[in-house]
Structure formats: structure tokens, C-alpha cells
Design a protein around this motif. Structure first.
Motif, PDB file in Angstrom:
ATOM      1  N   ALA B  11       0.844  -1.201   0.000  1.00 14.27           N
ATOM      2  CA  ALA B  11       0.000   0.000   0.000  1.00 14.27           C
ATOM      3  C   ALA B  11       0.879   1.251   0.000  1.00 14.27           C
ATOM      4  CB  ALA B  11      -0.917  -0.019   1.225  1.00 14.27           C
ATOM      5  N   LEU B  12       1.930   1.207   0.810  1.00 13.90           N
ATOM      6  CA  LEU B  12       2.859   2.346   0.854  1.00 13.90           C
ATOM      7  C   LEU B  12       3.529   2.530  -0.513  1.00 13.90           C
ATOM      8  CD1 LEU B  12       4.629   1.881   4.309  1.00 13.90           C
ATOM      9  CD2 LEU B  12       3.167   3.773   3.620  1.00 13.90           C
ATOM     10  N   PHE B  13       3.900   1.401  -1.104  1.00 16.68           N
ATOM     11  CA  PHE B  13       4.577   1.472  -2.402  1.00 16.68           C
ATOM     12  C   PHE B  13       3.663   2.071  -3.464  1.00 16.68           C
ATOM     13  CE2 PHE B  13       5.703  -0.711  -6.452  1.00 16.68           C
ATOM     14  CZ  PHE B  13       6.834   0.054  -6.706  1.00 16.68           C
ATOM     15  N   ARG B  14       2.392   1.664  -3.404  1.00 18.78           N
ATOM     16  CA  ARG B  14       1.443   2.217  -4.383  1.00 18.78           C
ATOM     17  C   ARG B  14       1.325   3.725  -4.230  1.00 18.78           C
ATOM     18  NH1 ARG B  14      -1.942  -1.616  -2.403  1.00 18.78           N
ATOM     19  NH2 ARG B  14      -1.671  -3.626  -3.381  1.00 18.78           N
ATOM     20  N   LYS B  15       1.556   4.183  -2.997  1.00 19.18           N
ATOM     21  CA  LYS B  15       1.483   5.634  -2.767  1.00 19.18           C
ATOM     22  C   LYS B  15       2.790   6.323  -3.134  1.00 19.18           C
ATOM     23  CE  LYS B  15      -1.848   5.262   0.999  1.00 19.18           C
ATOM     24  NZ  LYS B  15      -1.954   5.186   2.462  1.00 19.18           N
ATOM     25  N   GLY B  16       3.753   5.560  -3.618  1.00 19.21           N
ATOM     26  CA  GLY B  16       4.995   6.166  -4.093  1.00 19.21           C
ATOM     27  C   GLY B  16       6.164   6.099  -3.135  1.00 19.21           C
ATOM     28  N   HIS B  17       6.030   5.321  -2.077  1.00 22.67           N
ATOM     29  CA  HIS B  17       7.148   5.212  -1.132  1.00 22.67           C
ATOM     30  C   HIS B  17       8.180   4.214  -1.663  1.00 22.67           C
ATOM     31  CE1 HIS B  17       5.352   7.387   2.372  1.00 22.67           C
ATOM     32  NE2 HIS B  17       4.261   7.148   1.658  1.00 22.67           N
ATOM     33  N   GLU B  18       9.305   4.733  -2.120  1.00 20.94           N
ATOM     34  CA  GLU B  18      10.335   3.855  -2.676  1.00 20.94           C
ATOM     35  C   GLU B  18      10.884   2.905  -1.623  1.00 20.94           C
ATOM     36  OE1 GLU B  18      13.432   5.750  -4.814  1.00 20.94           O
ATOM     37  OE2 GLU B  18      12.056   7.124  -5.802  1.00 20.94           O
ATOM     38  N   ASP B  19      10.969   3.397  -0.394  1.00 21.08           N
ATOM     39  CA  ASP B  19      11.518   2.575   0.688  1.00 21.08           C
ATOM     40  C   ASP B  19      10.726   1.283   0.857  1.00 21.08           C
ATOM     41  OD1 ASP B  19      13.387   4.394   1.114  1.00 21.08           O
ATOM     42  OD2 ASP B  19      12.588   5.189   3.006  1.00 21.08           O
ATOM     43  N   ALA B  20       9.431   1.384   0.616  1.00 19.23           N
ATOM     44  CA  ALA B  20       8.581   0.210   0.785  1.00 19.23           C
ATOM     45  C   ALA B  20       8.988  -0.873  -0.203  1.00 19.23           C
ATOM     46  CB  ALA B  20       7.115   0.576   0.582  1.00 19.23           C
ATOM     47  N   PHE B  21       9.321  -0.465  -1.417  1.00 19.81           N
ATOM     48  CA  PHE B  21       9.742  -1.455  -2.418  1.00 19.81           C
ATOM     49  C   PHE B  21      11.050  -2.111  -1.982  1.00 19.81           C
ATOM     50  CE2 PHE B  21      11.960  -2.799  -6.274  1.00 19.81           C
ATOM     51  CZ  PHE B  21      11.011  -3.677  -6.783  1.00 19.81           C
ATOM     52  N   ASN B  22      11.945  -1.272  -1.505  1.00 18.78           N
ATOM     53  CA  ASN B  22      13.226  -1.782  -1.011  1.00 18.78           C
ATOM     54  C   ASN B  22      13.007  -2.808   0.113  1.00 18.78           C
ATOM     55  OD1 ASN B  22      16.127  -1.763  -0.616  1.00 18.78           O
ATOM     56  ND2 ASN B  22      15.650  -0.742   1.298  1.00 18.78           N
ATOM     57  N   GLN B  23      12.091  -2.450   1.007  1.00 20.11           N
ATOM     58  CA  GLN B  23      11.764  -3.326   2.141  1.00 20.11           C
ATOM     59  C   GLN B  23      11.191  -4.667   1.651  1.00 20.11           C
ATOM     60  OE1 GLN B  23      12.297  -2.316   5.237  1.00 20.11           O
ATOM     61  NE2 GLN B  23      11.549  -4.193   6.207  1.00 20.11           N
ATOM     62  N   ILE B  24      10.308  -4.565   0.666  1.00 24.09           N
ATOM     63  CA  ILE B  24       9.686  -5.783   0.120  1.00 24.09           C
ATOM     64  C   ILE B  24      10.758  -6.643  -0.542  1.00 24.09           C
ATOM     65  CG2 ILE B  24       8.099  -6.659  -1.657  1.00 24.09           C
ATOM     66  CD1 ILE B  24       6.433  -4.071  -1.164  1.00 24.09           C
ATOM     67  N   LEU B  57       5.984  -6.900  -9.741  1.00 26.09           N
ATOM     68  CA  LEU B  57       5.475  -6.403  -8.465  1.00 26.09           C
ATOM     69  C   LEU B  57       5.497  -4.868  -8.440  1.00 26.09           C
ATOM     70  CD1 LEU B  57       4.475  -7.938  -6.006  1.00 26.09           C
ATOM     71  CD2 LEU B  57       6.749  -7.809  -5.049  1.00 26.09           C
ATOM     72  N   ALA B  58       6.550  -4.307  -9.022  1.00 23.99           N
ATOM     73  CA  ALA B  58       6.677  -2.846  -9.038  1.00 23.99           C
ATOM     74  C   ALA B  58       5.683  -2.211 -10.008  1.00 23.99           C
ATOM     75  CB  ALA B  58       8.105  -2.462  -9.437  1.00 23.99           C
ATOM     76  N   GLN B  59       5.523  -2.844 -11.155  1.00 19.30           N
ATOM     77  CA  GLN B  59       4.683  -2.230 -12.182  1.00 19.30           C
ATOM     78  C   GLN B  59       3.203  -2.554 -12.008  1.00 19.30           C
ATOM     79  OE1 GLN B  59       7.029  -3.731 -15.542  1.00 19.30           O
ATOM     80  NE2 GLN B  59       7.512  -1.600 -16.002  1.00 19.30           N
ATOM     81  N   ASN B  60       2.939  -3.767 -11.574  1.00 18.46           N
ATOM     82  CA  ASN B  60       1.542  -4.174 -11.349  1.00 18.46           C
ATOM     83  C   ASN B  60       1.405  -4.858 -10.002  1.00 18.46           C
ATOM     84  OD1 ASN B  60       0.444  -3.514 -14.029  1.00 18.46           O
ATOM     85  ND2 ASN B  60       1.896  -5.077 -14.695  1.00 18.46           N
ATOM     86  N   PRO B  61       1.517  -4.116  -8.913  1.00 18.31           N
ATOM     87  CA  PRO B  61       1.396  -4.770  -7.603  1.00 18.31           C
ATOM     88  C   PRO B  61       0.018  -5.422  -7.466  1.00 18.31           C
ATOM     89  CG  PRO B  61       1.403  -2.380  -7.378  1.00 18.31           C
ATOM     90  CD  PRO B  61       1.706  -2.672  -8.797  1.00 18.31           C
TER      91      PRO B  61
END
Lengths: 437, 176
Positions: B11-24, B57-61
Motif C-alpha cells: 500500500a505504501l509502495f502504491r502511494k509512491g514510497h520507494e523505501d517500501a519497495f526496497n523493504q519488500i 510487483l513494481a509495475q503491477n502490484p
């Protein structure tokens, strides 16, 4: 939309004749373990899983589907006679009202052969046909095509295989699949959660009053009696050595009460620290040092011989030894090691520090020659590999049998990590595609 | 990272939080890679799969309606690995001698190496089930759904695989 279960029919199933009254003679081959389904409960659920697992469908069954709307199995028989229906019903006395019999045009063998033929001709990688998938639909083969090509394919296949191929738009492929597994599970007791007593009973049977069972319970639930420092089996594979922090008669009796059928096979010893306390310290080190990823010179961590053992690089050994000693006292023993030790190397390298250990610790370490059972976790830095081995580094050989749980533990902890380049390249690709903004 | 945490991070990543992607990525890279590698036993291929999965995952979560995103990710991983494996078999023949494709296991213990060798000797589907169960920590029910097979079949194949691994380790394999 009518929801039907498209029953998967494996390519490698073998169709054999079933006796008329199979229930009485039907026993699971000891080599086949249908976990949680050892007992034929007389339902079609059990029967279907059995047939599918063994490949032993009666030859007169063409297909089986589960119709979710009416919650009934539809069983297609190539010879839909009262005798064949009766034969099925006798196998599933508890599912008699859940079955609708229909006429099947083709046998399973015939269908399998047709599927292979169709797959090779129309679904191969290099095929010029633009089909997107196939599935069973009773007697027919359901295939999926792009919406604007459905009519064309329908006409083509109707001409080539009259009544045998049904073409659907690709959107329907795997759309809203029937949750027949859910239906099945609803009828089964839930699988016990890992680490619970129920899980142990499920896998190892009921408590038989032996130390073997109790050990499985303690080690799988990671919940040892507070007073227990270590538990290991002697080289003779009969005597268990149990270390107690307060090794009193009363404390021994507490343990013996749990294992009435093993009282003659247990020797009690003194332990300095409880396993629970050591586990807590180990967790603490994992959280504070290993997960933080700021201590690359810590190579391994484990509970061994009533101490938490931390293996570190030689140049920082003294520094870490002081640090751990201040924090945890003698509960933690710092050892010198290498980043990529194999099991054998670990034993060899750890043999050296023994010279500066106190006598009681050395005695325990020498038990390394024994086939002790316990827990040992090594945290390997490069690939986060956790080695699982017996407490004293025992190499598994023909004299030692691994339990399912131990094998599972090894696989679970033998893990691989992609190179850092993968992430860098991923970020680059994402940046190029402007996906992260 | 359990499903709930993953849903939160997505959800955070969808809102644009790059850190969330890194965490995932940091949390899922090991199970995803291990599953891919244990199915293909090809290092480069497994790394390609990791990239492909995380690109997807990044493009189509997965949408919010996906309640078990871990299973969603591992299902994709497993399917991709099988696809790649089949394509590879059609092309260049993969052999054990082709060492460049094999992951280094020098840090494994002797016992781990034995177990790994035994896993490699399992068939493709058994490897898939074992990896999903033990490295993806998926339930048997989830695996049955992914592979579109009855639960009983999955349980049986899993038990058979573990039994076969034990036989291999104890040197009782029929073919050894």
C-alpha cells in the motif's frame, strides 16, 4: 455463469479395474502417505483424492466434476449402468446423496490421449495457433482463445473434432475457479499449526510416554521446561542425557513423570544455564547483531553444549569476546572461525579453542563424539545459511536417521540469495521505465 | 514479513514510497530466489526470475483484494520458474557439468550439501512442492490451489519427496 469444477486429469494416471466392493479391501499402500487421509471416511472427497493419488480410477469412469451450484459430484460413466453406479456408491457410502451419474462418451484413457494429441498439435511453443490454455469440460476439451477469434476456432474445431472441443474467450480461463479444495478442507479438521502440540501429535502420533516423543514435542515447539539445560542422546542411541539447571531429585521426578516409559533410559546431569535462557540470548544476538547487518565478521551462531557459541573472525575475536562477556557473562562463548566453514571445518576449527575452556565445558565438548540430538543453528554471513546439525556436530551417517522435521529444518534453513547485481539492475530497469516516481 | 506487513508495504509502495519497495525486495528476495533456484537449479535463470517477479510487483502490484500477497508472489515465481525450465529444456540442454549455472554452495555443511543433492534428484514437481512449502512457507492448501491438484495429491507428493531425500542421504537410493 454455471460454475463447474474442471477436474485435472494427469497425463500419467494409470487406469485399472476396481473390484466391485472396494471399501472392504481398499488399503493405502504403506509407501503412499495421504497425510490426514489415512482412513477411508467413505466420502467422495476421500475417494477422489485416493484415485487421483494412486491413478487407480475404475476404467468405466470417464470424468468426475464437482458442481458447486448444487454441491454435487457429477460422475460420468462410459457404461452408465446400475451395476457400475452401484459399484461407485458402495465405495462412497457417506457420499451417496452427493453424486449425479451421467453418461460419459469417452474413457479417461481416450481423453488423455486426445489431450496429448491436441496439445502437441495446437498448443506447442512454435504452434501457429493462438490458443491460450485448455481444460477439461466433462467429455469435451475446453480451449481458450482471444475473444475475436472464438467464432473462427469454434467453427474450425467443430469441423475437425465434432462435439469434442469447446472454445471459450480467454477471459474465462481460470476465471473464478471453483474452490473445491476449500470444500474439501471444510470437511477436514484444520491442519495443526506448526509448533503446536497438535502438530506433533499429527506428525508423530499421540504421547506414548517416551522421551523420544517428548523430545519431538520440546524441539518442535521450541518450548523446553524452564529447568532444562540440554538434552542429547548418547552414542548408544538408547540413553538420553538431560542437563538440569537445578539437578534435584524433585526436578528429575518432574521430568520422569512426563516420560514414564523411558525412566530407565535417562541420565541426569548438571547444566549451567537453561535452554530457554540460552535461546533468548541467541535471539537477542540475532536481533542486535545479525539482523542489523552491521557485524559482517560474525560468521556463525548457535547453541551448543549449554552455551551460546558465536564464531567470529580472528582479528575481532577479542573485541567481541569482551563485548559478549559484558552483556551475557559466560553464557556466550566466542570462537574463532571462517566465513565459509563446512561442517567438518567447523569441528576442526572449534577443536582449538577447547584448550582454553574450563574442564566441565571441555567434558561437554568431548561429547562431540557422541550422536547427540539437539539444536544448532549457524548463521552464515554470505548467504544467510543456517546449518542444522546435531548438537555436537555429528555427521549423519548410516547409524543416524534424520527425522522428517530435521530434513525439513535443513531445507528451510539452506537458502540462497541473489547477487547484489540483481537489485542494482532491477533499480536501473525500474528507473528506465519510470516505475518508481 | 507476513501477509499483513506485505499488504501494508504494498500500500505504501502504491502511494509512491520507494523505501517500501526496497523493504519488500529485501524481505522476499531470499524465498523468491530460493524457490526459483530450487526449481530450475540454474543461477542465472533464477536471478532473471527474481528480476521479472519484482518488476511485475513494481509495475503491477497485486490489487488490494489479494489477501495473501506472499502466496501471490510465490505462485508467480513458481509458474515463471516452470515456464523458464521448460523453455530451457527445449533449447540448450542443461547438465550438471554446466557449473556456471550452479549456485555456489561452498558455505553449506556436508549435511546441507547432501540434502541439496537429494533435492536436485527429485522431479520438477516435487522440487516445486518442497520449495513452496519449506522456502515459501505456504500451506498445503495454497500449494494445491497453485498447482491445481487435489490436496491429497500434494500431501502425498510432499511426503514422498521428503522420504526420497532421506533415502538419498542415508545412501539407500535405488539408483545409487
Amino acid at each position: 455463469m454455471k460454475k463447474l469444477l474442471f477436474v485435472f486429469i494427469g497425463f500419467f494416471s494409470i487406469t485399472v479395474s476396481a473390484p466391485i466392493n472396494v471399501l472392504a479391501t481398499q488399503e493405502i499402500d504403506p509407501g503412499i502417505r495421504l497425510e490426514g487421509m489415512e482412513t477411508d471416511d467413505g466420502t467422495m472427497w476421500w475417494q477422489y483424492a485416493y484415485w487421483d493419488t494412486t491413478g487407480g480410477f475404475p476404467e468405466y469412469i470417464g470424468y468426475i466434476e464437482f458442481n458447486e451450484e448444487v454441491a454435487k459430484f457429477e460422475v460420468g460413466l462410459t457404461e452408465n449402468t446400475p451395476e457400475n453406479q452401484q459399484a461407485i456408491l458402495e465405495m462412497v457410502p457417506n457420499s451417496q446423496v452427493d453424486i449425479i451419474f451421467t453418461k460419459a462418451t469417452y474413457s479417461r484413457e481416450n481423453q488423455k490421449a486426445f489431450r496429448v494429441h491436441f496439445s502437441e498439435k495446437y498448443m506447442g511453443e512454435d504452434s501457429a495457433y493462438n490458443l491460450r490454455g485448455m481444460n477439461w469440460d466433462k467429455d469435451a476439451l475446453a480451449v481458450f482463445a482471444e475473444a475475436d477469434q472464438v467464432a473462427e476456432y469454434k467453427s474450425y474445431f467443430e469441423n475437425a473434432y465434432p462435439g469434442r472441443v469447446v472454445v471459450h474467450p480467454e477471459e474465462q480461463f481460470n476465471q473464478d475457479p471453483v474452490d473445491w479444495i476449500g470444500h474439501y478442507l471444510a470437511k477436514l479438521p484444520p491442519e495443526p499449526a506448526y509448533g503446536t502440540e497438535e502438530y506433533i501429535i499429527h506428525h508423530f502420533g499421540e504421547d506414548d510416554g517416551t522421551i523420544d516423543w517428548r523430545y519431538q514435542l520440546w524441539s518442535n515447539t521450541e518450548n523446553y521446561p524452564d529447568n532444562l539445560g540440554f538434552i542429547q542422546i548418547n552414542a548408544n542411541q538408547v540413553t538420553w542425557e538431560i542437563g538440569l539447571v537445578e539437578n534435584t531429585i524433585a526436578a528429575q521426578q518432574e521430568i520422569l513423570k512426563l516420560v514414564p516409559n523411558s525412566v530407565d533410559n535417562i541420565v541426569f546431569m548438571d547444566a549451567d544455564y537453561s535452554l530457554n535462557a540460552l535461546t533468548e540470548v541467541q535471539e537477542n544476538i540475532i536481533q542486535n547483531y545479525l539482523q542489523a547487518n552491521e557485524h559482517p565478521q560474525i560468521y556463525a551462531l548457535g547453541i551448543m553444549n549449554n552455551r551460546v557459541i558465536v564464531t567470529v573472525a580472528e582479528e575481532v575475536a577479542e573485541e567481541y569476546a569482551t563485548q559478549f562477556n559484558e552483556k551475557y557473562g559466560e553464557m556466550v562463548q566466542t570462537e574463532i572461525g571462517l566465513p565459509n566453514q563446512t561442517l567438518e571445518e567447523t569441528v576442526l576449527i572449534e577443536a582449538d579453542p577447547i584448550s582454553h575452556l574450563n574442564t566441565s565445558w571441555r567434558t561437554l565438548f568431548l561429547l562431540g563424539g557422541m550422536a547427540a540430538v539437539g539444536i544448532f543453528l549457524i548463521w552464515q554471513r554470505n548467504h544467510s545459511v543456517a546449518n542444522k546439525q546435531t548438537t555436537t556436530g555429528q555427521i549423519i551417517d548410516e547409524n543416524y536417521t534424520l527425522s522428517d522435521t530435521e530434513i525439513e529444518g535443513i531445507i528451510k534453513h539452506s537458502i540462497y540469495e541473489p547477487s547484489d547485481d540483481v537489485y542494482q539492475s532491477l533499480l536501473k530497469m525500474l528507473k528506465n521505465k519510470n516505475s518508481i516516481s | 514479513m507476513d501477509n499483513k506487513e506485505l499488504i501494508d508495504q504494498l500500500a505504501l509502495f502504491r502511494k509512491g514510497h520507494e523505501d517500501a519497495f526496497n523493504q519488500i525486495y529485501m524481505t522476499l528476495k531470499i524465498p523468491v530466489y530460493t524457490i526459483a533456484y530450487r526449481i530450475t537449479y540454474n543461477k542465472e535463470l533464477a536471478e532473471d526470475i527474481v528480476q521479472e517477479i519484482f518488476m511485475k510487483l513494481a509495475q503491477n502490484p497485486p490489487p488490494n483484494t489479494v489477501k495473501k500477497p506472499r502466496a501471490w508472489v510465490f505462485k508467480m515465481t513458481s509458474n515463471l520458474a516452470i515456464d523458464h525450465l521448460r523453455k530451457m529444456k527445449d533449447g540448450v540442454e542443461f547438465t550438471e557439468e554446466n557449473l556456471s549455472t550452479i549456485h555456489s554452495t561452498k558455505e553449506f555443511s556436508a549435511l546441507q550439501l547432501d540434502v541439496e543433492q537429494a533435492i536436485r534428484r527429485l522431479n520438477e514437481q516435487e522440487r516445486q512442492i518442497v520449495a513452496l512449502r519449506l522456502n515459501g512457507e505456504m500451506t498445503f492448501k495454497e500449494i494445491a490451489e497453485i498447482l491445481n491438484q487435489p490436496l491429497g495429491t500434494i500431501l502425498w507428493r510432499y511426503q514422498k519427496a521428503i522420504k526420497e531425500i532421506r533415502k538419498q542421504i542415508e545412501g539407500r537410493s535405488d539408483d545409487t
